[in-house]
Design a protein around this motif. Structure first.
Motif, PDB file in Angstrom:
ATOM      1  N   ASN A  16     -15.443  29.396 -13.945  1.00 18.94           N
ATOM      2  CA  ASN A  16     -15.997  28.521 -12.883  1.00 18.94           C
ATOM      3  C   ASN A  16     -15.488  29.004 -11.542  1.00 18.94           C
ATOM      4  O   ASN A  16     -14.359  28.732 -11.138  1.00 18.94           O
ATOM      5  CB  ASN A  16     -15.566  27.070 -13.122  1.00 18.94           C
ATOM      6  N   LEU A  17     -16.290  29.722 -10.894  1.00 23.44           N
ATOM      7  CA  LEU A  17     -15.887  30.294  -9.609  1.00 23.44           C
ATOM      8  C   LEU A  17     -16.092  29.303  -8.457  1.00 23.44           C
ATOM      9  O   LEU A  17     -15.621  29.533  -7.363  1.00 23.44           O
ATOM     10  CB  LEU A  17     -16.707  31.585  -9.348  1.00 23.44           C
ATOM     11  N   LEU A  18     -16.806  28.207  -8.758  1.00 17.17           N
ATOM     12  CA  LEU A  18     -17.076  27.233  -7.672  1.00 17.17           C
ATOM     13  C   LEU A  18     -16.289  25.943  -7.905  1.00 17.17           C
ATOM     14  O   LEU A  18     -16.722  24.852  -7.494  1.00 17.17           O
ATOM     15  CB  LEU A  18     -18.593  26.919  -7.632  1.00 17.17           C
ATOM     16  N   HIS A  19     -15.199  26.045  -8.607  1.00 15.63           N
ATOM     17  CA  HIS A  19     -14.488  24.809  -8.963  1.00 15.63           C
ATOM     18  C   HIS A  19     -14.029  24.031  -7.754  1.00 15.63           C
ATOM     19  O   HIS A  19     -13.992  22.804  -7.772  1.00 15.63           O
ATOM     20  CB  HIS A  19     -13.309  25.119  -9.916  1.00 15.63           C
ATOM     21  N   GLU A  20     -13.726  24.718  -6.704  1.00 14.56           N
ATOM     22  CA  GLU A  20     -13.282  24.018  -5.471  1.00 14.56           C
ATOM     23  C   GLU A  20     -14.412  23.145  -4.935  1.00 14.56           C
ATOM     24  O   GLU A  20     -14.217  21.973  -4.603  1.00 14.56           O
ATOM     25  CB  GLU A  20     -12.878  25.042  -4.398  1.00 14.56           C
ATOM     26  N   GLU A  21     -15.577  23.749  -4.897  1.00 12.22           N
ATOM     27  CA  GLU A  21     -16.739  23.025  -4.355  1.00 12.22           C
ATOM     28  C   GLU A  21     -17.102  21.837  -5.246  1.00 12.22           C
ATOM     29  O   GLU A  21     -17.388  20.726  -4.771  1.00 12.22           O
ATOM     30  CB  GLU A  21     -17.950  23.963  -4.261  1.00 12.22           C
ATOM     31  N   ILE A  22     -17.053  22.115  -6.559  1.00 13.95           N
ATOM     32  CA  ILE A  22     -17.396  21.052  -7.518  1.00 13.95           C
ATOM     33  C   ILE A  22     -16.387  19.907  -7.413  1.00 13.95           C
ATOM     34  O   ILE A  22     -16.752  18.708  -7.429  1.00 13.95           O
ATOM     35  CB  ILE A  22     -17.451  21.615  -8.950  1.00 13.95           C
ATOM     36  N   ARG A  23     -15.105  20.226  -7.264  1.00 14.27           N
ATOM     37  CA  ARG A  23     -14.064  19.186  -7.143  1.00 14.27           C
ATOM     38  C   ARG A  23     -14.312  18.330  -5.894  1.00 14.27           C
ATOM     39  O   ARG A  23     -14.264  17.094  -5.948  1.00 14.27           O
ATOM     40  CB  ARG A  23     -12.679  19.816  -7.082  1.00 14.27           C
TER      41      ARG A  23
END
Lengths: 222, 189
Positions: A6-13
């Motif tokens: 998950n390379l977008l985990h920051e955005e998803i969080r």
């Protein structure tokens, strides 16, 4: 098993955090709750308007009827007052003491050898209190061989005559005295007496004597 | 709160939301639903009151009609009693009336004087006054006087003789001087 990165985990969080924002949720709850309250308010307002319409209808009806009712109440009060006043006036009229029959009875009692020189008196007391009575003074002279007996005859006649029409008749001599002067009655000189009678009676009609008790069936009539 | 995993910022926001909720409820009940309910209750009470009046009005109207029928005799009698006394001050019409009455009974020179006038104690006769008159008759025959008094008592139901004095006149054997105190009921003008 494949490895997911998950390379977008920051955005998803951040997106999840935004979605779980308590203020936002609170605002939504407030809006929903406010909407429910508004609906309830509208429901109540509708009911109130309905009642207001009914009240207006009833008030219109009352406005139509009110003048008649007020007039009827006024007339009822007026009639009640008239009835009461008439009743009280009738009581007064019925309770009057009639002097004419009394004077007639007195005139019947006066024998040729007696003369009345003064009649004076009035109605005293109160009917409601049961103290009403007629009190009089009758003054005169009597002539004859026994002038005192003539005066007594007059007194007894008055008792008898007035007793037929009135209650508790009481007639007494206040004064009875022989006079020195003689008077000629039918060419004969006779002695005279001066008298004053006090007359008291209740102007009500006399009580009728109680009816005789019924006789036994077996007893024979005589 | 920490057990739920809430941050400080989130706790603040929850507190703010709760305050908003309390404020909403307060405003709603104080300024919206409360006045509406009060107004509705007032209207309901007014409607009950008017409806009670309406239902009782039918009874009132029926009662008035019944009373009107029942009171026919009383109203007729009352009107007749009132009509016995003419308009105007009693001192103006009563003495001439008495003088004329006794003159018609062959008794001359009857003079009526007003002694006093007093109100009645009875509340039913609040609109009536009691007039006390002194009637002097200088000379009258006993039988004519008796007849006149009988006629007076029959003709004037609202008049009652309360005192009577008959004195023989020494110089005129068949005549008497008479003083009558009479009370007459007269409506207030």
């Amino acid at each position: 098993m494949a490895i997911h990165l998950n390379l977008l985990h920051e955005e998803i969080r951040q997106q999840r955090e935004r979605q779980r924002d308590p203020l936002k949720i609170g605002m939504m709850v407030l809006i929903v709750f406010g909407a429910i309250l508004f609906c309830y308010y509208m429901f109540n307002a509708y009911r109130t308007l309905e009642i207001k319409a009914k009240l207006s209808a009833v008030q219109r009806q009352w406005v139509k009827v009110e003048p008649n009712v007020t007039a009827a109440q006024k007339r009822s009060a007026e009639l009640t007052e008239i009835i009461k006043t008439t009743r009280v006036l009738e009581d007064y009229i019925e309770d009057r003491f009639f002097w004419a029959p009394f004077l007639e009875k007195v005139s019947r009692c006066v024998a040729p050898n007696t003369q009345l020189t003064n009649i004076e008196g009035g109605v005293e007391g109160n009917t409601q209190e049961g103290t009403r009575k007629v009190a009089l003074l009758i003054e005169g002279v009597a002539a004859g061989r026994e002038p005192r007996a003539a005066a007594e005859d007059l007194r007894q006649m008055l008792v008898e005559q007035l007793g037929q029409s009135y209650r508790d008749v009481k007639i007494e001599f206040k004064t009875l005295e022989d006079l020195d002067t003689l008077i000629s009655v039918g060419g004969t000189n006779t002695a005279m007496a001066h008298y004053i009678l006090t007359v008291n009676f209740n102007p009500k009609a006399p009580l009728k004597p109680a009816a005789a008790p019924p006789t036994d069936r077996g007893s024979k009539k005589r | 709160m920490k057990a739920l995993g809430l941050s400080k910022d989130q706790i603040k926001k929850i507190g703010l939301s709760s305050m908003g909720m309390v404020f909403l409820v307060y405003v709603y009940f104080t300024f919206f639903l409360g006045p509406l309910n009060r107004s509705r209750n007032t209207m309901l009470a007014t409607m009950d009151d008017v409806q009670n009046k309406l239902s009782s009005s039918k009874g009132e109207l029926a009662k008035a009609v019944t009373l009107e029928n029942q009171a026919k005799a009383a109203t007729t009698r009352f009107a007749a009693l009132k009509a016995l006394n003419p308009e105007g001050a009693p001192i103006a019409w009563f003495p001439p009336r008495i003088k004329l009455f006794f003159a018609n009974e062959q008794i001359d020179k009857a003079v009526a004087r007003l002694e006093n006038s007093v109100p009645f104690k009875e509340p039913e006769l609040a609109d009536w006054m009691r007039y006390n008159w002194m009637i002097n008759i200088p000379q009258a025959d006993y039988s004519a006087l008796g007849k006149a008094i009988a006629d007076l008592e029959n003709a004037e139901p609202l008049l009652s003789i309360t005192k009577l004095a008959i004195r023989a006149l020494p110089e005129q054997g068949q005549s008497q001087a008479v003083d009558i105190v009479a009370t007459n009921f007269i409506p207030k003008k």
